[in-house]
Design a protein around this motif. Structure first.
Motif, PDB file in Angstrom:
ATOM      1  N   UNK A 134      25.891 -41.593 104.912  1.00  0.00           N
ATOM      2  CA  UNK A 134      24.981 -40.472 104.631  1.00  0.00           C
ATOM      3  C   UNK A 134      25.679 -39.116 104.587  1.00  0.00           C
ATOM      4  N   UNK A 135      26.851 -39.032 105.230  1.00  0.00           N
ATOM      5  CA  UNK A 135      27.537 -37.737 105.284  1.00  0.00           C
ATOM      6  C   UNK A 135      28.468 -37.545 104.089  1.00  0.00           C
ATOM      7  N   UNK A 136      28.437 -38.473 103.164  1.00  0.00           N
ATOM      8  CA  UNK A 136      29.308 -38.369 101.987  1.00  0.00           C
ATOM      9  C   UNK A 136      28.454 -38.358 100.725  1.00  0.00           C
ATOM     10  N   UNK A 195      23.941 -36.108  97.985  1.00  0.00           N
ATOM     11  CA  UNK A 195      24.024 -36.899  99.209  1.00  0.00           C
ATOM     12  C   UNK A 195      22.984 -38.020  99.134  1.00  0.00           C
ATOM     13  N   UNK A 196      23.244 -39.142  99.780  1.00  0.00           N
ATOM     14  CA  UNK A 196      22.310 -40.274  99.716  1.00  0.00           C
ATOM     15  C   UNK A 196      20.873 -39.904 100.044  1.00  0.00           C
ATOM     16  N   UNK A 221      29.316 -38.820 111.814  1.00  0.00           N
ATOM     17  CA  UNK A 221      27.858 -38.833 111.953  1.00  0.00           C
ATOM     18  C   UNK A 221      27.450 -38.649 113.407  1.00  0.00           C
ATOM     19  N   UNK A 222      28.267 -39.193 114.304  1.00  0.00           N
ATOM     20  CA  UNK A 222      27.939 -39.080 115.719  1.00  0.00           C
ATOM     21  C   UNK A 222      28.083 -37.621 116.192  1.00  0.00           C
ATOM     22  N   UNK A 223      29.071 -36.892 115.639  1.00  0.00           N
ATOM     23  CA  UNK A 223      29.266 -35.486 116.033  1.00  0.00           C
ATOM     24  C   UNK A 223      27.962 -34.720 115.979  1.00  0.00           C
ATOM     25  N   UNK A 224      27.268 -34.907 114.862  1.00  0.00           N
ATOM     26  CA  UNK A 224      26.043 -34.166 114.631  1.00  0.00           C
ATOM     27  C   UNK A 224      25.041 -34.430 115.754  1.00  0.00           C
ATOM     28  N   UNK A 235      25.035 -30.304 109.353  1.00  0.00           N
ATOM     29  CA  UNK A 235      23.836 -31.043 108.936  1.00  0.00           C
ATOM     30  C   UNK A 235      23.563 -30.931 107.447  1.00  0.00           C
ATOM     31  N   UNK A 236      24.549 -30.444 106.680  1.00  0.00           N
ATOM     32  CA  UNK A 236      24.306 -30.227 105.246  1.00  0.00           C
ATOM     33  C   UNK A 236      23.787 -31.467 104.542  1.00  0.00           C
ATOM     34  N   UNK A 237      24.175 -32.644 105.013  1.00  0.00           N
ATOM     35  CA  UNK A 237      23.855 -33.850 104.253  1.00  0.00           C
ATOM     36  C   UNK A 237      22.469 -34.394 104.528  1.00  0.00           C
TER      37      UNK A 237
END
Ligand code: ATP
Ligand code: MG
Lengths: 247, 216
Positions: free
Chosen positions: A97-99, A140-141, B138-141, B213-215
């Motif tokens: 999700x972050x890509x 993003x997804x 992802x965990x950082x967030x 959190x941009x994504x």
């Protein structure tokens, strides 16, 4: 291309695979059908070793899929290499999700194949175009529909240029109106000569695209053959019952 | 109340605040590194590592920080290990925060969908590649809000080091109150400085969270 022999897998006392054997030749499309809990997902996951089989053999193109080390501190070069040659598409997409879409597709090229980003981007764009998502490259997804996400996931697996593609109910999590676009991509892939193992409940897809259909129930291949035979004139009672229930 | 007193003593208090910042910063860095190690031990399949991680968090979270500081500063010399107040304070705060940070990190990592690790492994990534490129980002967030809270708590708890003769912001305030007999002004000034520091954490972590959190 794919050789599976006498595969056994248990979770605790539950025996999920009870000796499964089959071959898939190059360019062949095999659809796997069967009731819930029969072991279809477990079979696919054993093929790329996401689950470690208790017994039996899996070979891709003559090379065994086995782990060569127990320790997570040592890199399992052999298994990682084998996995990179086996594309896997999950029911719930499992995109990163972050890509962005493109970065999802090139992740393996950059980290596993150590390709330069620029080169990887070219390839990534090509595969996103192939699945009809050239205009979603930088999304993003979370901004994509389920069907689009699944197509990105297919592109991500394809970018590694796998020798075989495994699909685990790729359309089951999709809204009905989005199923078609994913199946269309898979149909193209099959036409292009990709070796595919597809767990699916889409009987019309199986009838049209599969070279062979395997009915798996209770950890065993109960029946297999050309789609018109297995789906049209099933030999076993259990197959017939199952087909009546899903249609 | 005489606010002129505050202005007069603010520079001295600020000096104590610098020590508080130094202590907190060191404890944040060391505590985070130590916490990461313990978190990875906790999620590993190795029973010894897992057991150690459990024992550590159980022990540290189950006893007061004040007692831990006393053990290190007053207790260890009995075993032949004498630490300066600063070293003892850094050690105590780091060891203590590591247990809480480990729990935050572990929970964040384990909250990431299993499918993420599987997807990463299925394209041929190693465990560590999958961890560092897929799971941890992802965990950082998810770690950021609780880590922000933890660092704020750490900053405030660092006032306990005043009890092991460390001259931090709290101790400075105490000393000045003893000489000036203006407790109201002095403690309000010290409180304002603590607030300034904790606000810094709140703002920084808020920004960091929005940026990461941009994504979503
Ligand atoms: N990791 C696991 N731990 C314990 N049991 C499991 C695990 N994975 C699968 N099982 C069990 O193994 C059996 C077979 O599961 P599997 O997912 O392979 O079935 P399936 O044929 O794919 O079913 P479905 O059509 O519902 O996806 C089920 O009873 C399931 O509960
Ligand atoms: Mg399944």
């Amino acid at each position: 291309m794919v050789k599976v022999r006498n595969l056994h897998k248990s979770f605790g006392s539950l025996e999920v695979l009870k000796g499964v054997s089959f071959d898939v030749s190059k360019g062949e499309v095999v659809c796997i059908i069967g009731p819930s809990g029969g072991g279809k997902s477990t079979l696919l996951r054993c093929i790329n070793h996401l689950e470690e089989p208790d017994k039996g053999l899996v070979e891709i193109d003559g090379k065994p899929v086995v782990s060569t080390t127990r320790s997570i501190f040592r890199k399992d070069h052999h298994l990682n290499k084998m996995r990179s040659e086996i594309g896997m598409v999950f029911q719930r997409f499992n995109l990163f999700p972050h890509r962005t879409a493109l970065d999802n597709v090139i992740e393996g090229l950059v980290t596993v194949k150590k390709m330069r980003r620029k080169e990887a981007r070219e390839i990534g764009l090509e595969y996103l175009r192939k699945v009809g998502l050239a205009d979603k490259v930088n999304e993003y997804p979370s901004r994509l529909s389920g069907g689009q996400q699944q197509r990105v996931a297919i592109a991500r697996a394809l970018a590694m240029q796998p020798k075989v593609m495994l699909f685990d109910e790729p359309t089951s999590a999709l809204d009905p109106e989005l199923v078609g676009e994913v199946l269309a991509v898979m149909r193209d892939l099959a036409k292009g000569g990709m070796t595919m193992l597809v767990v699916t409940h889409e009987m019309s897809f199986a009838r049209e695209v599969a070279n062979r259909v395997m009915f798996i129930d209770d950890g065993q291949i109960l029946e297999e053959g050309p789609p018109e035979q297995v789906l049209g004139r099933p030999q076993k009672r259990r197959t017939a019952d199952f087909l009546r229930r899903v249609v | 109340m005489d606010f002129a007193v505050i202005w007069k003593y603010l520079p001295v208090l600020a000096k104590g605040a610098v020590t508080t910042v130094e202590l907190t910063a060191l404890a944040v860095v060391i505590g985070t590194l130590l916490g990461l190690v313990i978190a990875f031990a906790a999620i590993s399949k190795n029973v010894i590592l897992k057991g150690f991680a459990r024992f550590y968090t159980w022990l540290i979270r189950g006893t007061p920080l004040l007692l831990q500081l006393f053990l290190i500063y007053y207790g260890l010399p009995q075993l032949g290990l004498t630490l300066s107040p600063f070293a003892a304070a850094v050690a105590g705060l780091s060891i203590n925060s590591a247990a809480y940070i480990a729990e935050i990190v572990r929970a964040a990592i384990q909250s990431i969908d299993k499918g993420q690790m599987e997807a990463a492994r299925s394209i041929g990534m190693s465990y560590f590649q999958a961890m560092s490129r897929v799971i941890l980002p992802q965990a950082y967030l998810r770690m950021i809000p609780p880590l922000g809270n933890e660092f704020i708590a750490l900053l405030k708890d660092s006032s306990l080091v005043a009890t092991i003769s460390m001259v931090d912001l709290m101790r400075t305030a105490q000393q000045m109150y003893a000489t000036t007999f203006r407790p109201m002004e002095i403690f309000i000034a010290a409180g304002a400085l603590y607030l300034l520091l904790t606000t810094f954490f709140t703002v920084t972590f808020g920004r960091l969270e929005r940026k990461l959190a941009v994504y979503q």
